[in-house]
Design an enzyme around this catalytic site. Structure first.
Site, mmCIF file in Angstrom:
data_model
loop_
_atom_site.group_PDB
_atom_site.id
_atom_site.type_symbol
_atom_site.label_atom_id
_atom_site.label_comp_id
_atom_site.label_asym_id
_atom_site.label_seq_id
_atom_site.Cartn_x
_atom_site.Cartn_y
_atom_site.Cartn_z
ATOM 1 N N THR A 178 0.816 -1.366 0.059
ATOM 2 C CA THR A 178 -0.033 -0.266 0.074
ATOM 3 C C THR A 178 0.879 1.132 0.222
ATOM 4 O OG1 THR A 178 -1.779 -1.134 1.166
ATOM 5 C CG2 THR A 178 -2.014 1.210 1.367
ATOM 6 N N ASN A 185 1.161 4.443 -7.718
ATOM 7 C CA ASN A 185 0.128 4.469 -8.327
ATOM 8 C C ASN A 185 -0.585 5.872 -8.515
ATOM 9 O OD1 ASN A 185 0.091 2.177 -9.816
ATOM 10 N ND2 ASN A 185 -0.994 1.152 -8.105
ATOM 11 N N ARG A 192 -0.226 12.065 -14.590
ATOM 12 C CA ARG A 192 -1.028 11.899 -15.900
ATOM 13 C C ARG A 192 -1.973 13.118 -15.917
ATOM 14 N NH1 ARG A 192 -1.125 6.501 -14.529
ATOM 15 N NH2 ARG A 192 -3.224 6.969 -13.453
ATOM 16 N N TYR A 231 5.587 -0.522 8.461
ATOM 17 C CA TYR A 231 5.067 0.687 8.306
ATOM 18 C C TYR A 231 5.964 1.856 8.401
ATOM 19 C CZ TYR A 231 1.879 4.461 9.507
ATOM 20 O OH TYR A 231 1.126 5.777 9.732
#
Length: 420
Positions: A178, A185, A192, A231
């Site tokens: 994540t 991502n 973009r 983490y």
């Protein structure tokens, strides 16, 4: 002649009698038909009355339920400002159904922006944002940021990640994915569409600090192979990715290093010190302190943090900024304060110290004060009283057997919970 007249008279009388009899027969027939009709009408009316009563008995409760549903669907949203097209932003919040994310959603919605919440509900809960569902400015997407997302946005608040030790230790690989793949991502999406991205980093990047208080230029003291490295190091590499995208691709990034935060909508069993102590005090259980309780933490109320995140996003500061409360308390002091506010008879129970538990934690927030004009304003006791009220209501709902979705149980594979 006389005879013919008598015959004619008799025939006339017979014709009259026949007509009279026919008339009487017709009257009798009409009376009979009318009686039958009125009886049938009466029976029909009675039957219809009984059918109507039956229908009403069945439909009545359904009609009431429909009215209740109409009331529930005619939702009254919190007040929302109107912004013109040039001022209204399309904002994505990853992890927006979580504890901090849902409060950030509230603020941005009430400020008049269009908000899209993305959450995979690993630790987030739909009930945290359900009061916005159906609003024209709000959208909720069940999506894992480890998979790419293609939407048009102006700003991205990247909050997605388990944040409490039991949750991120339960699935360390998922936590790493994540914070690494998920962050990649989101940075790719920001590149973009030309969006600005704010990363919700953490004070855990400082590890068990050797510098006190911790300022943004401190590099940290982190165990890269410890039980909580998934983490700590995940957030550290997420920061690295942000600045790599900023330098190479020109993506606008903001990095908030968030210190201990508490408030309503925290998970009841998330393993954090605030929720642990409040629930233990409310239920009359021992307040569990790991080690001597001399470890220090600095707690801020969630509304202060949300204001800081929004101020940072809309600023020109691209370097990391600490967001926390510089008011430092020991864990033992904190346990005693909560016990006093709850007016609980609970005892304090000392357990062995957890591995890699930071001994001191206090943010240096001079940068946030000078460059953002931000500092916490909610007093500790006021915030705690609000949180205590929230948890007492949750316990009351459970006691009344009202349905409350419970968070997934956070299991520990190794080691003990730590104060966070």
């Amino acid at each position: 002649m006389m005879k013919k007249r008598v015959i004619w008279l008799i025939n006339g009388i017979n014709r009259r009698m026949m007509k009279l009899m026919f008339a009487l027969a017709l009257i009798a027939y009409v009376a009979s038909v009318w009686g039958t009709y009125t009886n049938m009408r009466s029976i029909q009316e009675n039957g219809e009355l009984k059918i109507d009563r039956k229908i009403e008995e069945i439909v009545g409760p359904l009609r009431e339920k429909i009215r209740d549903l109409e009331v529930s669907f005619t939702q009254k949203y919190p007040p929302v400002k109107f912004l013109s097209e040039k001022d209204r932003k399309r904002i994505l919040i990853t992890g927006g159904a979580g504890f901090v994310g849902s409060h950030l959603t509230d603020k941005l919605m009430m400020d008049g922006h269009e908000v899209t919440v993305v959450d995979n509900f690993f630790t987030g809960r739909k009930r945290n944002v359900e009061h916005w569902i159906g609003h024209e400015n709000f959208e909720l997407i069940n999506h894992d940021v480890v998979e790419p997302l293609y939407i048009e946005v102006d700003q991205i608040y990247h909050l997605a990640s388990p944040a409490s030790p039991p949750n991120y230790m339960y699935n360390p690989i998922k936590t790493l994915k994540t914070n690494t793949i998920g962050t990649l991502n989101m940075l790719g999406l920001a590149k973009r569409v030309g969006a600005r991205l704010l990363l919700a980093s953490t004070s855990e990047v400082y590890g068990d600090p050797e510098v006190h208080p911790q300022s943004e230029d401190y590099w940290g003291h982190v165990n890269p192979i410890g039980p909580r490295a998934c983490y700590d190091e995940g957030k550290r590499v997420a920061e690295t990715m942000c600045y790599a995208y900023m330098k190479q691709e020109g993506v606008e990034v903001r990095v908030a290093r968030i210190f201990n935060t508490f408030g309503s909508r925290m998970h009841m069993n998330d393993g954090r010190v605030v929720s642990n102590f409040i629930l233990q005090a409310l239920q009359g259980e021992p307040l569990t302190v790991y080690g001597t309780g001399s470890q220090t933490r600095a707690f801020q109320y969630v509304s202060d943090l949300v204001n800081g995140l929004v101020a940072l996003m809309n600023s020109n500061i691209s370097s990391p900024v600490n967001l926390g409360n510089p008011e430092e308390h020991t864990i033992l002091e904190f346990a005693k304060l909560i016990k006093s506010l709850v007016d609980s008879k609970s005892q304090i129970q000392f357990l062995p110290e957890a591995q890699d538990d930071p001994q001191r934690r206090k943010p240096d927030i001079r940068k946030a004060k000078m460059m953002l004009g931000w500092e916490p304003v909610v007093p500790l006791e006021e915030g705690l009283n609000k949180t205590i009220h929230y948890f007492s209501k949750e316990l009351e709902y459970q006691a009344n057997n009202q349905y409350i979705p419970k968070p997934k149980p956070a299991r520990m594979k190794k080691g003990r919970p730590r104060h966070n």
